[in-house]
Write a protein that holds these residues in place. Structure first.
Motif, PDB file in Angstrom:
ATOM      1  N   VAL A   1       0.128  -1.727   3.832  1.00  0.00           N
ATOM      2  CA  VAL A   1       0.949  -2.374   2.812  1.00  0.00           C
ATOM      3  C   VAL A   1       0.052  -2.768   1.647  1.00  0.00           C
ATOM      4  CG1 VAL A   1       2.613  -4.204   2.324  1.00  0.00           C
ATOM      5  CG2 VAL A   1       2.405  -3.310   4.663  1.00  0.00           C
TER       6      VAL A   1
ATOM      7  N   PHE B   1      -0.179  -4.397  -2.130  1.00  0.00           N
ATOM      8  CA  PHE B   1       0.568  -5.308  -2.984  1.00  0.00           C
ATOM      9  C   PHE B   1       0.280  -4.972  -4.449  1.00  0.00           C
ATOM     10  CE2 PHE B   1       0.184  -7.181   1.123  1.00  0.00           C
ATOM     11  CZ  PHE B   1       1.418  -7.770   1.331  1.00  0.00           C
TER      12      PHE B   1
ATOM     13  N   VAL C   1       5.518  -3.243  -3.589  1.00  0.00           N
ATOM     14  CA  VAL C   1       4.508  -2.850  -2.607  1.00  0.00           C
ATOM     15  C   VAL C   1       4.536  -1.335  -2.431  1.00  0.00           C
ATOM     16  CG1 VAL C   1       4.753  -5.046  -1.374  1.00  0.00           C
ATOM     17  CG2 VAL C   1       6.037  -3.045  -0.600  1.00  0.00           C
TER      18      VAL C   1
END
Length: 325
Positions: free
Chosen positions: A83, A85, A219
């Motif tokens: 993930v 950001f 994201v």
């Protein structure tokens, strides 16, 4: 192949439980960038005009709502969901609350029986990178998401309030724009969700709330294979975007050590001492000091080997006090 098409998940795709039987709000390929409209950690129960009198009416059952889930093609149990950001934008206001002690919420909940609420202006000084706690106290704005996670392996419903090995309400302020989080996939598709935007928080989030706010988040989700060592949330930060300790602690900090054979009680002693200092030296009320510690002070384990006692420090960055030498 990495896909960079833009996809969006609205706040209508909200859920309050991790449940691997939830139907996906969106299905994407690995490498896709996704934007989210997020409720705050209190399900938007407070407004910019709310006061302490509204706190007893707060429904804790609506705490930590997550938006999703997103099914990622190719994600299988044993894989890792990466993930990244990309962007985090706060709303124009946020809030910090001390909940009634009967809820058992906060490190010193038994010492703060009365509700309190601070509404923060996140707009006026946003271009300067801070929000004002009160005259002479500036808190750097440092957005991150409290809730970031994927579905658990076990069937059934699991609360979004605690953290798990698959993520969830991890409340880690260091996982911000430019950071990368790695989560161990337990179910096909991973089923990613996020929420609980924070404009700022100290390590420990000691009164139970940070600067809670609605947020727009972007994201990138990527499936990675062959990383068997990722069995809990791992994360990587970059120097450019990580918490700017020079900015926060350039003037040093005032810290209190709590010593006790119980680690939690040592933490309580350290926090209590920091509150006492803020009241005695800075003229804050105890409720103000408790909330201020929750959004900028850091709890650290200073010593954990010299049994039977542990040492925990609670440090308040002195740079938040503007106009002082």
């Amino acid at each position: 192949m990495s896909h960079t098409h833009s996809f969006h998940v609205s706040k209508s795709s909200v859920h309050l439980k991790w449940d691997n039987s939830l139907p996906p709000a969106l299905t994407v390929d690995s490498g896709t960038e996704i934007s989210f409209d997020l409720l705050d950690g209190g399900y938007n129960q407070f407004t910019s005009t709310s006061t302490a009198s509204d706190v007893p009416n707060f429904n804790l059952a609506l705490g930590d709502p997550a938006i999703g889930p997103v099914y990622v093609n190719g994600a299988e149990p044993g894989d890792v969901l990466k993930v990244e950001f990309l962007n985090l934008k706060t709303a124009d206001f946020g809030w910090t609350a001390v909940f009634p002690s009967s809820l058992g919420f906060g490190l010193l909940h038994d010492e703060f029986p009365d509700p309190a609420l601070k509404i923060w202006d996140l707009k006026t000084h946003a271009s300067e990178g801070y929000t004002e706690f009160k005259s002479g106290i500036h808190i750097p704005i440092h957005p991150f998401l409290g809730v970031v996670g994927i579905a658990r392996e076990q069937a059934g419903e699991f609360s979004t309030i605690p953290p798990y090995e698959t993520g969830g309400n991890i409340d880690c302020r260091h996982i911000t724009v430019g950071s990368t989080l790695y989560l161990p996939v337990k179910v096909r598709g991973a089923l990613f969700s996020c929420g609980d935007g924070h404009a700022a928080q100290g390590d420990g989030e000691v009164c139970g709330t940070a600067i809670e706010c609605q947020m727009k988040a972007s994201v990138r989700l990527t499936v990675e294979k062959g990383k068997s060592w990722v069995t809990s949330p791992h994360y990587r930060t970059t120097g450019e975007h990580s918490v700017n300790q020079a900015r926060l602690t350039g003037n040093g900090e005032y810290a209190v050590l709590g010593i006790d054979p119980d680690l939690r009680e040592a933490s309580r002693k350290a926090l209590r001492g920091a509150i006492d200092w803020l009241v005695g030296e800075k003229g804050l009320t105890r409720e103000e000091a408790y909330m201020l510690c929750s959004v900028c002070a850091d709890l650290r384990i200073a010593e954990i080997v010299d049994m039977p006692n542990y040492a925990v420090s609670c440090g308040v960055p002195l740079s938040i006090f503007v106009g002082e030498t």
